[in-house]
Write a protein that holds these residues in place. Structure first.
Motif, PDB file in Angstrom:
ATOM      1  N   ASN A 165     -48.006 154.477 -38.763  1.00  0.00           N
ATOM      2  CA  ASN A 165     -47.300 154.131 -37.518  1.00  0.00           C
ATOM      3  C   ASN A 165     -46.419 152.983 -37.517  1.00  0.00           C
ATOM      4  O   ASN A 165     -45.451 152.357 -36.961  1.00  0.00           O
ATOM      5  N   ARG A 170     -41.293 151.992 -40.419  1.00  0.00           N
ATOM      6  CA  ARG A 170     -39.745 151.825 -39.492  1.00  0.00           C
ATOM      7  C   ARG A 170     -40.047 151.228 -38.167  1.00  0.00           C
ATOM      8  O   ARG A 170     -39.076 151.131 -37.505  1.00  0.00           O
ATOM      9  N   CYS A 171     -41.232 151.066 -37.598  1.00  0.00           N
ATOM     10  CA  CYS A 171     -41.684 150.151 -36.499  1.00  0.00           C
ATOM     11  C   CYS A 171     -41.432 148.710 -36.628  1.00  0.00           C
ATOM     12  O   CYS A 171     -40.872 147.936 -36.249  1.00  0.00           O
ATOM     13  N   GLU A 228     -37.549 154.069 -31.563  1.00  0.00           N
ATOM     14  CA  GLU A 228     -37.260 155.580 -31.760  1.00  0.00           C
ATOM     15  C   GLU A 228     -38.390 156.160 -33.014  1.00  0.00           C
ATOM     16  O   GLU A 228     -38.610 157.434 -32.971  1.00  0.00           O
ATOM     17  N   TRP A 229     -38.796 155.390 -33.626  1.00  0.00           N
ATOM     18  CA  TRP A 229     -39.671 155.790 -34.791  1.00  0.00           C
ATOM     19  C   TRP A 229     -41.271 155.919 -34.360  1.00  0.00           C
ATOM     20  O   TRP A 229     -41.880 156.370 -34.925  1.00  0.00           O
ATOM     21  N   ASP A 230     -41.497 155.104 -33.177  1.00  0.00           N
ATOM     22  CA  ASP A 230     -43.088 154.851 -32.947  1.00  0.00           C
ATOM     23  C   ASP A 230     -43.468 156.428 -32.609  1.00  0.00           C
ATOM     24  O   ASP A 230     -43.099 157.106 -31.659  1.00  0.00           O
ATOM     25  N   LYS A 232     -43.631 158.974 -34.787  1.00  0.00           N
ATOM     26  CA  LYS A 232     -43.248 159.995 -35.340  1.00  0.00           C
ATOM     27  C   LYS A 232     -44.438 159.992 -36.875  1.00  0.00           C
ATOM     28  O   LYS A 232     -44.838 159.118 -37.107  1.00  0.00           O
ATOM     29  N   PRO A 233     -44.781 161.251 -37.074  1.00  0.00           N
ATOM     30  CA  PRO A 233     -45.675 161.516 -38.105  1.00  0.00           C
ATOM     31  C   PRO A 233     -45.104 161.625 -39.467  1.00  0.00           C
ATOM     32  O   PRO A 233     -44.168 161.660 -39.740  1.00  0.00           O
ATOM     33  N   ASN A 234     -46.333 161.286 -40.199  1.00  0.00           N
ATOM     34  CA  ASN A 234     -45.844 161.151 -41.773  1.00  0.00           C
ATOM     35  C   ASN A 234     -44.718 160.357 -42.372  1.00  0.00           C
ATOM     36  O   ASN A 234     -44.031 160.698 -43.150  1.00  0.00           O
ATOM     37  N   LYS A 235     -44.722 159.239 -41.668  1.00  0.00           N
ATOM     38  CA  LYS A 235     -43.530 158.345 -42.002  1.00  0.00           C
ATOM     39  C   LYS A 235     -43.688 157.849 -43.518  1.00  0.00           C
ATOM     40  O   LYS A 235     -42.687 157.559 -44.205  1.00  0.00           O
TER      41      LYS A 235
END
Ligand code: SF4
Ligand code: F3S
Length: 104
Positions: free
Chosen positions: A7, A10-11, A91-93, A95-98
């Motif tokens: 996670n 992108r956070c 918005e990225w917080d 999200k799976p499998n980033k």
């Protein structure tokens, strides 16, 4: 050691670098990692991460993240000063499998 997990990608809030007493965070384009040989296991970074991306390696199932942190801590530059998080961090917080798509 503690490890940075999916996670963060992108956070990248970077609150963690401000509290680490041994400055053992390393920076890629979209995430940070912890150097396993430098982390002193103090645990202060874990509650500081707004994305809850930092875990102790005593938790089960983190083998992949141990490998990722060790590999990229040797390749990426050290980071000791927090900057602004990405504009779209929220918005990225969650999200799976980033990592699979945006690991660097
Ligand atoms: Fe740094 Fe402590 Fe976090 Fe390890 S557990 S990365 S030493 S703040
Ligand atoms: Fe990543 Fe959390 Fe640090 S999102 S940059 S591990 S504060």
């Amino acid at each position: 050691t503690y490890v940075v997990t999916d996670n963060c990608v992108r956070c990248k809030y970077m609150d963690c670098v401000e509290v680490c007493p041994v400055d053992c965070f390393y920076e890629g384009e979209n995430m940070l990692v912890i150097h396993p040989d430098e982390c002193i296991d103090c645990g202060v970074c874990e509650p500081e991460c707004p994305a809850e991306a930092i875990k102790p390696d005593t938790e089960p199932g983190l083998e992949k993240w141990l490998t990722v942190n060790a590999e990229y801590a040797d390749k990426w530059p050290n980071i000791t000063v927090k900057r602004e998080a990405p504009d779209d961090a929220k918005e990225w917080d969650g999200k799976p499998n980033k990592f699979e798509q945006y690991f660097s």
